[in-house]
Design a protein around this motif. Sequence first.
Motif, PDB file in Angstrom:
ATOM      1  N   ALA A 249       0.935  -1.043  -0.007  1.00  0.00           N
ATOM      2  CA  ALA A 249      -0.179  -0.154  -0.240  1.00  0.00           C
ATOM      3  C   ALA A 249       0.925   1.265  -0.022  1.00  0.00           C
ATOM      4  N   ARG A 250       0.579   2.160  -0.936  1.00  0.00           N
ATOM      5  CA  ARG A 250       1.490   3.476  -0.953  1.00  0.00           C
ATOM      6  C   ARG A 250       0.953   4.351   0.317  1.00  0.00           C
ATOM      7  N   LEU A 251       1.889   5.070   0.523  1.00  0.00           N
ATOM      8  CA  LEU A 251       1.378   6.097   1.782  1.00  0.00           C
ATOM      9  C   LEU A 251       1.015   7.388   1.125  1.00  0.00           C
ATOM     10  N   LEU A 252      -0.019   7.830   1.601  1.00  0.00           N
ATOM     11  CA  LEU A 252      -0.722   9.024   1.188  1.00  0.00           C
ATOM     12  C   LEU A 252      -0.060  10.231   1.549  1.00  0.00           C
ATOM     13  N   GLU A 253       0.235  10.929   0.800  1.00  0.00           N
ATOM     14  CA  GLU A 253       1.016  12.371   1.091  1.00  0.00           C
ATOM     15  C   GLU A 253       0.155  13.471   0.732  1.00  0.00           C
ATOM     16  N   TYR A 254       0.177  14.491   1.697  1.00  0.00           N
ATOM     17  CA  TYR A 254      -0.610  15.798   1.337  1.00  0.00           C
ATOM     18  C   TYR A 254      -0.017  16.930   2.323  1.00  0.00           C
ATOM     19  N   VAL A 255      -0.265  18.029   1.937  1.00  0.00           N
ATOM     20  CA  VAL A 255       0.055  19.332   2.615  1.00  0.00           C
ATOM     21  C   VAL A 255      -0.959  19.503   3.679  1.00  0.00           C
ATOM     22  N   SER A 256      -0.541  19.115   4.896  1.00  0.00           N
ATOM     23  CA  SER A 256      -1.590  19.314   5.907  1.00  0.00           C
ATOM     24  C   SER A 256      -1.726  20.993   6.074  1.00  0.00           C
ATOM     25  N   PHE A 257      -2.706  21.342   7.305  1.00  0.00           N
ATOM     26  CA  PHE A 257      -2.950  22.863   7.619  1.00  0.00           C
ATOM     27  C   PHE A 257      -1.858  22.841   8.617  1.00  0.00           C
TER      28      PHE A 257
ATOM     29  N   VAL B  14       1.787  29.893   6.536  1.00  0.00           N
ATOM     30  CA  VAL B  14       2.398  31.124   5.690  1.00  0.00           C
ATOM     31  C   VAL B  14       1.282  31.628   4.640  1.00  0.00           C
ATOM     32  N   ILE B  15       0.872  30.711   3.952  1.00  0.00           N
ATOM     33  CA  ILE B  15      -0.003  30.968   2.732  1.00  0.00           C
ATOM     34  C   ILE B  15      -1.634  31.498   3.263  1.00  0.00           C
ATOM     35  N   MET B  16      -1.797  30.830   4.377  1.00  0.00           N
ATOM     36  CA  MET B  16      -2.977  31.200   5.096  1.00  0.00           C
ATOM     37  C   MET B  16      -3.147  32.485   5.851  1.00  0.00           C
ATOM     38  N   ILE B  17      -1.999  32.521   6.378  1.00  0.00           N
ATOM     39  CA  ILE B  17      -1.682  33.978   6.952  1.00  0.00           C
ATOM     40  C   ILE B  17      -1.784  35.122   5.965  1.00  0.00           C
ATOM     41  N   GLY B  18      -0.985  34.765   4.924  1.00  0.00           N
ATOM     42  CA  GLY B  18      -1.265  35.634   3.884  1.00  0.00           C
ATOM     43  C   GLY B  18      -2.790  36.010   3.431  1.00  0.00           C
ATOM     44  N   THR B  19      -3.542  34.938   3.062  1.00  0.00           N
ATOM     45  CA  THR B  19      -4.657  34.966   2.775  1.00  0.00           C
ATOM     46  C   THR B  19      -5.696  35.876   3.597  1.00  0.00           C
ATOM     47  N   VAL B  20      -5.292  35.880   5.100  1.00  0.00           N
ATOM     48  CA  VAL B  20      -6.190  36.580   6.035  1.00  0.00           C
ATOM     49  C   VAL B  20      -5.968  38.005   5.964  1.00  0.00           C
ATOM     50  N   ILE B  21      -4.633  38.177   5.612  1.00  0.00           N
ATOM     51  CA  ILE B  21      -4.065  39.617   5.400  1.00  0.00           C
ATOM     52  C   ILE B  21      -4.806  40.223   4.285  1.00  0.00           C
ATOM     53  N   LEU B  22      -4.776  39.492   3.144  1.00  0.00           N
ATOM     54  CA  LEU B  22      -5.482  39.892   2.006  1.00  0.00           C
ATOM     55  C   LEU B  22      -7.014  40.256   2.392  1.00  0.00           C
ATOM     56  N   LEU B  23      -7.762  39.463   3.060  1.00  0.00           N
ATOM     57  CA  LEU B  23      -9.171  39.674   3.490  1.00  0.00           C
ATOM     58  C   LEU B  23      -9.265  40.634   4.318  1.00  0.00           C
ATOM     59  N   VAL B  24      -8.232  40.945   5.304  1.00  0.00           N
ATOM     60  CA  VAL B  24      -8.224  42.253   6.048  1.00  0.00           C
ATOM     61  C   VAL B  24      -8.240  43.475   5.187  1.00  0.00           C
ATOM     62  N   LEU B  25      -6.992  43.463   4.294  1.00  0.00           N
ATOM     63  CA  LEU B  25      -6.982  44.529   3.160  1.00  0.00           C
ATOM     64  C   LEU B  25      -8.376  44.831   2.438  1.00  0.00           C
ATOM     65  N   THR B  26      -8.880  43.464   2.054  1.00  0.00           N
ATOM     66  CA  THR B  26     -10.049  43.903   1.057  1.00  0.00           C
ATOM     67  C   THR B  26     -10.997  44.723   2.183  1.00  0.00           C
ATOM     68  N   VAL B  27     -11.365  44.145   3.073  1.00  0.00           N
ATOM     69  CA  VAL B  27     -12.285  44.757   3.930  1.00  0.00           C
ATOM     70  C   VAL B  27     -11.812  46.428   4.384  1.00  0.00           C
ATOM     71  N   ALA B  28     -10.505  46.468   4.717  1.00  0.00           N
ATOM     72  CA  ALA B  28     -10.245  47.770   4.844  1.00  0.00           C
ATOM     73  C   ALA B  28     -10.301  48.797   3.693  1.00  0.00           C
ATOM     74  N   ILE B  29      -9.954  48.274   2.434  1.00  0.00           N
ATOM     75  CA  ILE B  29     -10.362  49.013   1.172  1.00  0.00           C
ATOM     76  C   ILE B  29     -11.579  49.285   1.052  1.00  0.00           C
ATOM     77  N   SER B  30     -12.569  48.324   1.236  1.00  0.00           N
ATOM     78  CA  SER B  30     -13.930  48.332   1.028  1.00  0.00           C
ATOM     79  C   SER B  30     -14.460  49.534   1.812  1.00  0.00           C
ATOM     80  N   ILE B  31     -13.959  49.483   3.117  1.00  0.00           N
ATOM     81  CA  ILE B  31     -14.438  50.450   4.130  1.00  0.00           C
ATOM     82  C   ILE B  31     -13.902  52.056   3.748  1.00  0.00           C
ATOM     83  N   LEU B  32     -12.734  52.090   3.290  1.00  0.00           N
ATOM     84  CA  LEU B  32     -12.277  53.519   2.916  1.00  0.00           C
ATOM     85  C   LEU B  32     -12.912  54.082   1.728  1.00  0.00           C
ATOM     86  N   PHE B  33     -13.178  53.143   0.708  1.00  0.00           N
ATOM     87  CA  PHE B  33     -14.075  53.331  -0.695  1.00  0.00           C
ATOM     88  C   PHE B  33     -15.416  53.802  -0.281  1.00  0.00           C
TER      89      PHE B  33
END
Length: 717
Positions: A428-436, A443-462
Amino acid sequence: MSRLNAETECIAQTSEFKKKGDYLLGGLFDHVRGTLHSNIPVAPLFMMDLIPMISYGASSSVFSRKQNFPSFLRTVHTNEDVIEIIWKLLKEFNWNWVAFLYIDDDYGRDGLNVFIKKIKDTEICMAFSCGLSKNTNYPKLFKQIESLRVKVMVVFTAEWTAEDLINSAIQQNVTNKVWIAVDAWSLHKGLPKKAGIRNIGTVLGIAEGKVTIPGFNDFIYSFKAQIQYENEEQDSFCNQMCNCSSLSAEDIITADPSFNFPVYSAVYAVAHALHAVLQCGADSCNKDIKVYPNLVLNELKKLNFTLLKQTVQFDKNGDPKFGSYDIVFWNEGGDAERIGSYTFHPKITHFKIDKSKIHWHGDKKEPESFSSEECPEGYMKKQEGFHKCSFSCKICPKGTYVNTTDPYNCISCKDTEWSKEGSTSCTARLLEYVSFSDPAAIVIMIGTVILLVLTVAISILFALNNNTPVVRSAGGPMCFLVLGCISLCSISVFFCFGKATTVFCMLRYFPVILFGSVCLACFAVRSFQIICIFKIFDKLPMLRSYWTKYYGSCLIICLVFFIQAAQLISGIIVSPPTPYPDTLSYSDRFILRCYILKNHKASSGSLSLLFLLLFLTFFFSYASKNLPKHYNEARALSFCMLHQILIWIIFATGYTLYHGKYLQVFSALATLLSLYSFLIKYFIPKCYIIIFKPEQNTQQYFQDLILTYSTQSPYSL
């Protein structure tokens, strides 16, 4: 001719009985082991009126056919039973390359047919077969056997044929063979003591189990003392002859005992059947009962009694379910030594053999008989020629294996299994995947959260500066739609990690394709509006009228949304994006990948629309590059689309070259970077003007820019 006359007389006697209203009862007992000739001519006469016929010597399988011989029973085992023992013997010693020599008559041919059926779909191959008769050319026969490298021969013949065969083998100096004798000649008295018999090899045989009949010896001595011979006419009545004048009591007692128990049990079977039909008690029977053949036959079929510690029963074909066979070996002393047995019971059979008792003649070691040497483990057999026992060996490649049930094929492992070259099973092969919890995922999820924060901030500013020229020039209400779509696209990033499932596969691509298309549709419309305002609407006022009257921007954006949604939803309904194992990356592991859409038409349509919008936006924005120097909205869109194209070209190249588990990290990173490019290249500069350059966020400033461009532009009126 004398046999034919005797049988004719029997027929006449039978007819005479019928005329008188009487019937024949009982059995006809063979005097020749294994022959059909003593039964086939007479048996049908008995079958017509279901007259029971019990044989102690007819072993042919044809008598098991109840449609032809409904009232035939026997106390000797069939050729099928004998071949079964021979087959077990061949398997015991791993002899799979054998010759089958048989007497050229119905008995021998029946044995050949049964043997062919038995070895079909087994590891045993019949390299050669030959029917033996008085005219057999034995020197030519042995040359053929030698040319085929056959070491083991099954000799399915009567005594006289076996004598000719063995004598010829001694004369032709045949050596180092194994001869398997059937019960017709395995207990031959003369051949085991013949000079030169050890040179031809080892003789193993199958013989009826020897059963001592109580009082038999006393009966023979008494019979020989009182015997009175009858005249020849009486001797030949109904072919029942017994002229024993040339035999002593010792000759009879020491003769081949094969028929002892079959004869004994046949007589007792008839007696028990008659006893049941006549309702006999301890002292008398019911004389008023008229005995019919079918009554006796029915009782014979139901028999179940014990005789000399054996349970006498017949199966549905009239064949015995009792008795045993001995496995014998012709030893150096010239005797048939018992080395094993095969016992029949009503429900099971039991085979055993003591190999230590066998002293192999010739080269003194256990012979081997094969056409091709067995393949090493992990090698498949590639058949060469007619026989499956002739083969070459081929190693099974990686990802396949060979097992004992099918040695002629390399079987592919499952997608979730692997194997080395030359394997006998898959792992049987060992299943590999990138866990959370993976650092890259975090790092990427933190970057995504920052993106969401920026999006909300820009929306408020606009929202706070909704009526300012910068926000209106950026698209006004359309900006909030774009920012909302960017936020919804970012959902896909989170589902690029963890173990892939159908739901994960859907959410990995569905939001980014659908809302990314809407986002690009907004930018395409906005870039088209810019080029129209400065270069087209003044020359084509009708186009401006229609664009404004029918809400061209909203119409195009809604159309893109519904087309893309329809394609994605239909693709998911028809073929959900289930994960599939990617086995290219590693030999012992696998990664679950997601089809964008298993329906290729739907996926190609969705991606085509997405890239069409991307290139249209780039085209329109690039066409507006010579707009006012400080009016950089078109340039921002051009750079934004150029970054998008570069990001996805780099991702496509990496996707093609790399197949490891971090491929989904690259996918998530490409999605995140493309979303950041929208913010950084388009929205952040406008936020900078709103916050740090408020003097440029005035109506007058924009009017001055447009006026200056209009007076300098060759397109001005």
